[in-house]
Design a protein around this motif. Sequence first.
Motif, PDB file in Angstrom:
ATOM      1  N   HIS A  38      71.441  24.559  10.700  1.00  0.00           N
ATOM      2  CA  HIS A  38      71.464  23.739   9.487  1.00  0.00           C
ATOM      3  C   HIS A  38      72.620  22.749   9.548  1.00  0.00           C
ATOM      4  O   HIS A  38      73.734  23.098   9.943  1.00  0.00           O
ATOM      5  N   ASN A  62      72.961  34.092   3.782  1.00  0.00           N
ATOM      6  CA  ASN A  62      71.652  34.711   3.610  1.00  0.00           C
ATOM      7  C   ASN A  62      70.998  34.950   4.974  1.00  0.00           C
ATOM      8  O   ASN A  62      70.556  34.007   5.630  1.00  0.00           O
ATOM      9  N   ARG A  65      67.526  33.404   5.692  1.00  0.00           N
ATOM     10  CA  ARG A  65      67.340  31.958   5.693  1.00  0.00           C
ATOM     11  C   ARG A  65      66.676  31.500   6.984  1.00  0.00           C
ATOM     12  O   ARG A  65      66.862  32.104   8.039  1.00  0.00           O
ATOM     13  N   LYS A  66      65.912  30.429   6.915  1.00  0.00           N
ATOM     14  CA  LYS A  66      65.180  29.929   8.080  1.00  0.00           C
ATOM     15  C   LYS A  66      66.122  29.603   9.230  1.00  0.00           C
ATOM     16  O   LYS A  66      65.829  29.909  10.394  1.00  0.00           O
TER      17      LYS A  66
END
Length: 241
Positions: A38, A62, A65-66
């Motif tokens: 990200h 998280n 999360r992707k």
Amino acid sequence: MTADLIFSKAGKMVRFVERVNRFMMICEEDDGSELSVHLADSGRLKELLMPGAELFIEEADNPARKTRYTALMVKHETRWVGINSTIPNKLVRQSLLEKKVPGLPGWSMLKAEYALGRERFDFLLEKDGVKMILEVKGVSLLENGIALFPDAVTARGARHVRHLTELSRQGRAAGIYFVIQRDDAIAFAPNRLRDPIFSEAINEALESGLKVWAHSCLLMPDKILWQSPVPFISAMGTQNV
């Protein structure tokens, strides 16, 4: 050497491969495997995100999360440059709690994410009974030794500047703090080429008396240190901020 902001999460080094979109890029680990990372910075960053560039990334809060990792900084030549737009805010927040933000001696934080009308600003500060609204902007772009903001058009940024300018004209204390996420800037200037509207808004703000600070930082994979105040160059000439 005392750190002004410490990165406590697990992190690692990877190499930049390509940018997929504004907020995601592909990076390569030492074993040749690729992973999605990200990118919390909507700027162009073309001068920094070059194929093979070394990046420092950290795990996301998280785990579902992707993208498991978020980029914090990229190595440009011999120094680290911040490419995460959330870090300047975290640095200023931590320094406010410790009352050691350069240029803001004695100011304390009353509230973060301060809402005023339809706008939301980073901080509401207080000193000796006086309240001040402060907006923080992160800077990573450098050209010929001059740190420039923004790296891409920011309608929200221009709107914030105009709102703060109006508050300043009304006699309220307000300011913008530019955190330069690198230690090699000799001056700071609004990026007229990339965003003339924002640049015009900043020049009008200075004329109205809006307070502006620009300060460089030294980045390392585990921490950030405040470095030096940087002169502000505008249509009004050089301002010592």
